[in-house]
Design an enzyme around this catalytic site. Structure first.
Site, PDB file in Angstrom:
ATOM      1  N   GLU A   1       0.832  -1.204   0.000  1.00 52.73           N
ATOM      2  CA  GLU A   1       0.000   0.000   0.000  1.00 52.73           C
ATOM      3  C   GLU A   1       0.867   1.255   0.000  1.00 52.73           C
ATOM      4  OE1 GLU A   1      -2.803  -0.258   3.228  1.00 52.73           O
ATOM      5  OE2 GLU A   1      -3.946  -1.841   2.239  1.00 52.73           O
TER       6      GLU A   1
ATOM      7  N   HIS B   1      -7.831   1.864   1.309  1.00 55.24           N
ATOM      8  CA  HIS B   1      -7.726   1.534   2.741  1.00 55.24           C
ATOM      9  C   HIS B   1      -8.361   2.626   3.613  1.00 55.24           C
ATOM     10  CE1 HIS B   1      -5.177  -0.799   5.916  1.00 55.24           C
ATOM     11  NE2 HIS B   1      -6.400  -0.509   6.354  1.00 55.24           N
TER      12      HIS B   1
END
Length: 324
Positions: free
Chosen positions: A264, A281
């Site tokens: 990420e 996220h």
């Protein structure tokens, strides 16, 4: 009491308030913003004289812990502790706490939102409509379908509660089974293979451990219905992403909705597929949940300074055993 605060993006709007509250109880706070905390070397240099370390996603691994000889307490602004080496922290006599359940409502609501969005292709149709394409699309109702929840903790339970309003049949798989809560929520525990085979929707909401890395792999996907939808709001590494993307390209399952990824942000561009929707996220980060976690964090540091019992200790039993 010196505190290093690695400020996650979600906490940037309120971090100054948190700093003021911490300073009011006697803490000296040094902040690393989220872009600065991407560099482990920056963390290592900043943590050398810290007694308390607050982190969202910044690492608290062996290297970081060894760089902080004064470190006594690590606080995670969230639930998942996969960025914290709890075993090593415990060995060094360092307390570790998180804020379990404080963002559960936010994550559960996103899971349901993704479930509806992938069922009705809302993001795809929004884009097409804005581009001037008035296209008809048949979707699916959630009502009457089977929802399989992998991980029946605070988030899984809230998902089950909301799913009840959709008249869904809810089944769950998890290592830790709260049968009383399951009964209250009309949920039955089943083995993983059965959950994969019977579910129309599968939500991954379990914590990441070494034992469940790539829990949903090509073998697991092959057991799913060809019409099933997979939703991940936990940790990206629970799913074998290349295997999932291959399955989506071949339309082996109905679709997937992902809020989390193994890297990420993702190291490579995500595939542009009509049966895949993604978010960056955001599951646990609403204004309400961020404020709740911030309150828990500040209060726990106040307790630590005043030698009061700490809430949500993740290694309390282990530390008690070591210190006896």
């Amino acid at each position: 009491m010196k505190v290093l605060f690695c400020v996650g993006k979600s906490y940037f709007p309120i971090h100054q308030t948190m700093v003021s509250q911490l300073e009011a109880i006697g803490a000296e706070v040094n902040c690393l913003m989220f872009d600065q905390a991407r560099s482990k070397q920056n963390i290592i240099e900043a943590i050398r004289d810290a007694s308390v370390y607050i982190t969202a996603v910044a690492p608290a691994d062996r290297e970081v812990i060894d760089a902080a000889p004064q470190l006594k307490y690590i606080l995670k602004t969230g639930t998942g502790l996969d960025n914290v080496d709890i075993d090593y922290a415990t060995k060094k006599g360092i307390y570790v706490s998180n804020a379990p359940g404080e963002n559960a409502t936010s994550v559960a609501e996103l899971a349901i939102g993704l479930m509806v969005a992938i069922s009705r292709k809302i993001p795809q149709l929004d884009k097409q409509t804005k581009e001037g394409h008035w296209l008809h699309s048949n979707g699916f109702e959630c009502s009457g379908k089977t929802l399989g929840i992998i991980g029946f903790g605070s988030i899984g339970m809230k998902i089950a509660r909301i799913a009840g309003a959709f008249d869904m049949k809810v089944i769950a798989y998890g290592v830790h089974k709260d049968y009383d809560a399951a009964a209250r929520l009309g949920t039955s525990f089943v083995e993983l293979d059965r959950l994969l085979a019977e579910s129309d929707y599968i939500v991954v909401s379990t914590s990441l451990k070494k034992t469940n890395y790539h829990l949903v792999d090509a073998r697991a996907i092959d057991k799913m219905k060809s019409s099933a939808f997979l939703i991940n709001i936990s940790r990206g590494a629970l799913i074998d992403e290349p295997a999932l993307f291959d399955a989506l390209r071949l339309e082996k399952i109905g679709g997937a909705a992902l809020d989390v990824f193994e890297s990420e942000p993702p190291a490579e561009l995500l595939p542009d597929l009509d049966n895949l929707i993604t978010t960056p996220h955001i599951g646990g980060t609403t204004k309400e949940s961020v404020n709740r976690v911030a309150q828990v964090t500040v209060e726990n540091i106040r307790r630590f300074i005043h030698h009061e019992p700490l809430a949500y200790l993740a290694n309390q039993k282990e530390l008690h055993h070591i210190k006896q």
